[in-house]
Design a protein around this motif. Sequence first.
Motif, PDB file in Angstrom:
ATOM      1  N   PRO A 462       6.323  36.797  33.219  1.00 57.63           N
ATOM      2  CA  PRO A 462       7.698  37.055  33.693  1.00 57.63           C
ATOM      3  C   PRO A 462       8.682  37.404  32.565  1.00 57.63           C
ATOM      4  CG  PRO A 462       6.908  34.857  34.382  1.00 57.63           C
ATOM      5  CD  PRO A 462       5.808  35.473  33.602  1.00 57.63           C
ATOM      6  N   HIS A 463       8.383  36.989  31.328  1.00 61.83           N
ATOM      7  CA  HIS A 463       9.319  37.332  30.246  1.00 61.83           C
ATOM      8  C   HIS A 463       9.195  38.790  29.817  1.00 61.83           C
ATOM      9  CE1 HIS A 463       5.601  35.947  28.224  1.00 61.83           C
ATOM     10  NE2 HIS A 463       5.889  36.881  27.339  1.00 61.83           N
ATOM     11  N   VAL A 464       8.137  39.463  30.275  1.00 58.39           N
ATOM     12  CA  VAL A 464       7.983  40.895  29.961  1.00 58.39           C
ATOM     13  C   VAL A 464       8.678  41.688  31.062  1.00 58.39           C
ATOM     14  CG1 VAL A 464       6.379  42.811  29.614  1.00 58.39           C
ATOM     15  CG2 VAL A 464       5.804  40.524  28.751  1.00 58.39           C
ATOM     16  N   ARG A 465       9.729  42.401  30.703  1.00 59.98           N
ATOM     17  CA  ARG A 465      10.523  43.122  31.706  1.00 59.98           C
ATOM     18  C   ARG A 465      10.134  44.588  31.799  1.00 59.98           C
ATOM     19  NH1 ARG A 465      14.749  39.296  31.857  1.00 59.98           N
ATOM     20  NH2 ARG A 465      13.526  37.384  31.919  1.00 59.98           N
ATOM     21  N   TYR A 466       9.384  45.077  30.820  1.00 59.26           N
ATOM     22  CA  TYR A 466       8.983  46.488  30.826  1.00 59.26           C
ATOM     23  C   TYR A 466       7.809  46.656  29.898  1.00 59.26           C
ATOM     24  CZ  TYR A 466       9.332  51.597  30.242  1.00 59.26           C
ATOM     25  OH  TYR A 466       9.072  52.937  30.207  1.00 59.26           O
ATOM     26  N   PHE A 467       6.848  47.479  30.334  1.00 57.11           N
ATOM     27  CA  PHE A 467       5.732  47.841  29.465  1.00 57.11           C
ATOM     28  C   PHE A 467       5.372  49.288  29.756  1.00 57.11           C
ATOM     29  CE2 PHE A 467       1.223  48.829  29.318  1.00 57.11           C
ATOM     30  CZ  PHE A 467       1.008  48.709  27.950  1.00 57.11           C
ATOM     31  N   GLU A 468       5.115  50.068  28.733  1.00 58.86           N
ATOM     32  CA  GLU A 468       4.706  51.462  28.917  1.00 58.86           C
ATOM     33  C   GLU A 468       4.015  51.922  27.627  1.00 58.86           C
ATOM     34  OE1 GLU A 468       3.420  54.406  29.867  1.00 58.86           O
ATOM     35  OE2 GLU A 468       4.852  54.097  31.519  1.00 58.86           O
ATOM     36  N   SER A 469       2.725  52.250  27.730  1.00 58.62           N
ATOM     37  CA  SER A 469       1.983  52.652  26.520  1.00 58.62           C
ATOM     38  C   SER A 469       1.582  54.118  26.527  1.00 58.62           C
ATOM     39  CB  SER A 469       0.729  51.780  26.370  1.00 58.62           C
ATOM     40  OG  SER A 469      -0.173  52.040  27.444  1.00 58.62           O
ATOM     41  N   ARG A 470       2.000  54.870  27.559  1.00 65.03           N
ATOM     42  CA  ARG A 470       1.503  56.249  27.670  1.00 65.03           C
ATOM     43  C   ARG A 470       2.345  57.262  26.905  1.00 65.03           C
ATOM     44  NH1 ARG A 470       0.981  55.783  34.116  1.00 65.03           N
ATOM     45  NH2 ARG A 470       2.990  54.799  33.675  1.00 65.03           N
ATOM     46  N   TYR A 471       3.413  56.802  26.269  1.00 61.42           N
ATOM     47  CA  TYR A 471       4.273  57.725  25.531  1.00 61.42           C
ATOM     48  C   TYR A 471       4.350  57.375  24.054  1.00 61.42           C
ATOM     49  CZ  TYR A 471       6.024  58.826  30.192  1.00 61.42           C
ATOM     50  OH  TYR A 471       6.133  59.190  31.501  1.00 61.42           O
ATOM     51  N   ARG A 472       4.503  58.396  23.246  1.00 60.42           N
ATOM     52  CA  ARG A 472       4.839  58.232  21.825  1.00 60.42           C
ATOM     53  C   ARG A 472       6.349  58.476  21.695  1.00 60.42           C
ATOM     54  NH1 ARG A 472       0.832  57.039  23.202  1.00 60.42           N
ATOM     55  NH2 ARG A 472       1.913  55.104  22.760  1.00 60.42           N
ATOM     56  N   GLY A 473       6.974  57.819  20.750  1.00 57.33           N
ATOM     57  CA  GLY A 473       8.411  58.008  20.605  1.00 57.33           C
ATOM     58  C   GLY A 473       9.045  56.910  19.782  1.00 57.33           C
ATOM     59  N   TYR A 474      10.243  56.472  20.223  1.00 59.38           N
ATOM     60  CA  TYR A 474      11.030  55.516  19.435  1.00 59.38           C
ATOM     61  C   TYR A 474      12.113  54.930  20.336  1.00 59.38           C
ATOM     62  CZ  TYR A 474      14.178  59.532  19.225  1.00 59.38           C
ATOM     63  OH  TYR A 474      14.988  60.583  19.568  1.00 59.38           O
ATOM     64  N   VAL A 475      12.890  54.010  19.798  1.00 63.16           N
ATOM     65  CA  VAL A 475      13.990  53.396  20.540  1.00 63.16           C
ATOM     66  C   VAL A 475      15.295  53.653  19.801  1.00 63.16           C
ATOM     67  CG1 VAL A 475      14.997  51.201  21.333  1.00 63.16           C
ATOM     68  CG2 VAL A 475      12.533  51.604  21.570  1.00 63.16           C
ATOM     69  N   SER A 476      16.323  54.044  20.534  1.00 65.18           N
ATOM     70  CA  SER A 476      17.661  54.190  19.958  1.00 65.18           C
ATOM     71  C   SER A 476      18.567  53.102  20.519  1.00 65.18           C
ATOM     72  CB  SER A 476      18.252  55.565  20.291  1.00 65.18           C
ATOM     73  OG  SER A 476      17.505  56.568  19.621  1.00 65.18           O
ATOM     74  N   LEU A 477      19.294  52.449  19.630  1.00 63.31           N
ATOM     75  CA  LEU A 477      20.239  51.409  20.038  1.00 63.31           C
ATOM     76  C   LEU A 477      21.660  51.895  19.794  1.00 63.31           C
ATOM     77  CD1 LEU A 477      18.703  48.107  18.562  1.00 63.31           C
ATOM     78  CD2 LEU A 477      18.391  49.085  20.847  1.00 63.31           C
ATOM     79  N   ASP A 478      22.508  51.637  20.789  1.00 64.87           N
ATOM     80  CA  ASP A 478      23.935  51.938  20.669  1.00 64.87           C
ATOM     81  C   ASP A 478      24.650  50.595  20.796  1.00 64.87           C
ATOM     82  OD1 ASP A 478      26.544  52.746  20.906  1.00 64.87           O
ATOM     83  OD2 ASP A 478      26.063  54.479  22.167  1.00 64.87           O
ATOM     84  N   ILE A 479      25.122  50.099  19.648  1.00 66.24           N
ATOM     85  CA  ILE A 479      25.651  48.733  19.587  1.00 66.24           C
ATOM     86  C   ILE A 479      27.172  48.792  19.558  1.00 66.24           C
ATOM     87  CG2 ILE A 479      25.679  46.613  18.190  1.00 66.24           C
ATOM     88  CD1 ILE A 479      22.909  48.028  17.028  1.00 66.24           C
ATOM     89  N   ALA A 480      27.808  48.138  20.508  1.00 65.20           N
ATOM     90  CA  ALA A 480      29.266  48.052  20.561  1.00 65.20           C
ATOM     91  C   ALA A 480      29.621  46.577  20.746  1.00 65.20           C
ATOM     92  CB  ALA A 480      29.799  48.898  21.714  1.00 65.20           C
TER      93      ALA A 480
END
Length: 519
Positions: A462-480
């Motif tokens: 239940p602590h895992v809210r999302y999983f996806e291994s079929r894509y290559r890429g990265y994460v962008s954070l917009d911190i305010a």
Amino acid sequence: MTLVTRRGFLATAASAAIVAACAPYARGRDPFALGVASGDPAPNGFVIWTRLAPNPLDLDPATPGGMEARAVELTWQVAEDEAMTRIARQGVVVARPERAHAVHVELEGLAPDRRYFYRFFAGGAASPIGRTRTAPAPGAAVEQLRLSFASCSDWQQGYFSAYRHMAAEAPDLVVFLGDYIYEFLEKRWAPVRLHSDGVEATDLRTYRNRYAQYRTDPDLQALHASVPCLATWDDHEVQNDYADRWSQDLADPEAFLRRRAAAYRAYWEHMPLRNAARPNGPDATIYGFTDWGALARIWMLDQRQYRSRPPCYGRPRGGGQVVNATTCPEYLDPASTMLGAAQEQWLGETMRASRARWSLFGQGTLMAELVQPDRSGASGYWTDAWSGHPAARDRFIAQLTEARAANPIVMTGDIHSFWTNALKRDFRDASAPAVGTEFVGTSITSPGVPYDEFAALARAMPHVRYFESRYRGYVSLDIAPALTRASYRAISDVRDPQASVSTVARFVVEDGKPGPVEA
Ligand code: FE
Ligand code: CA
């Protein structure tokens, strides 16, 4: 390094033809073939980097990278404008063969929270102009920080389109979480591109060559030339699944430390790190934090160098394995550590002292609990990640609360898949509140973990809210101040050098409300 006057600099440039005639490399070649980079932005400066390598993949011990074993003087400039007319600082630095002709210039005395441009000159040649920035002034009210984080870029597995799209987003910072190079030769999949030397990197010459090859990539070069970075390593900068002096192939620990020393040295030589991070033999202090005004403190952690010996280390293989309390009770050792005692203590102190609104932690391997079957089908834990050192994870997560680290977000690499996890003091208790968030970037190129198998595991946690291994890429954070947004960016095809990018998932974390929310 000595500062030269503007007139002195122009005289140097004017005598370029004479310098070029005696430059220790073949005429007509660009000594800046590896580009430029900047990193570790502070309110008053940053590091600028280049390495002279007119023939980057030259492995001849007499002329590595195309350079003879002589020192070369470079001139550098930092300017307020891209045309390089308003010079803020300039000087001379010597590129030495014992540092692979790499230079790291640490700037000080610059203005906070502003853009700067930089370049180098050597032997009559000019480097590309790099773009970078300083961090905001200490405690400054900052409305926004945009950063992208990356991990696991195996040259052999495809093109670095993800890096190109990161650069196009023009973030304030790029964060490298490890597996920036891969030491080995791919045997399981047909490579898209080859490691040029055809050998596993194991010594200084071959680690240097690996970094040189990666830095010939135009997408990676353009990213470094346009954004300052923060960087930590994971395992493949040295060897798959190593921990401290414990190698995957059960090598003699002293011999493995010599290999680690070569790998760490090549890493420092090729990354825009400060002199304080320069290795002393097999030891290098690369952990630290960067403040972004009052908005964020970003800790970069080293979870490889100081790790405990992997639980149940030994034959047939020393790397990660799936264990449980029956097969390997050692994994429950309360003294087990991922960061080492000194880094853990520093982390607690710097958390307690931080007044930042957001607490970000960049580190290599999956922190949230992952339950997965061992070979017999029994539930177990992968020893190469935090689940294989649960006491260390418990201390980290407890410290977030005890040290009152505001709005904790852990940024993770290594597992070649996107995950969004709630960090909890007790992962078994579905009703336990989240105390923080883990965003896991997928890989730049490395093949993902098997989707069906891991998606089924993820659904059971239940602590895992999302999983996806079929894509290559990265994460962008917009911190305010009030909200952090995470965009999971996926490229269309790792085998296509012109791959496009799209957002496949979005999450937010609200100020004062720990845990991720799908957006
Ligand atoms: Fe990796
Ligand atoms: Ca890894």
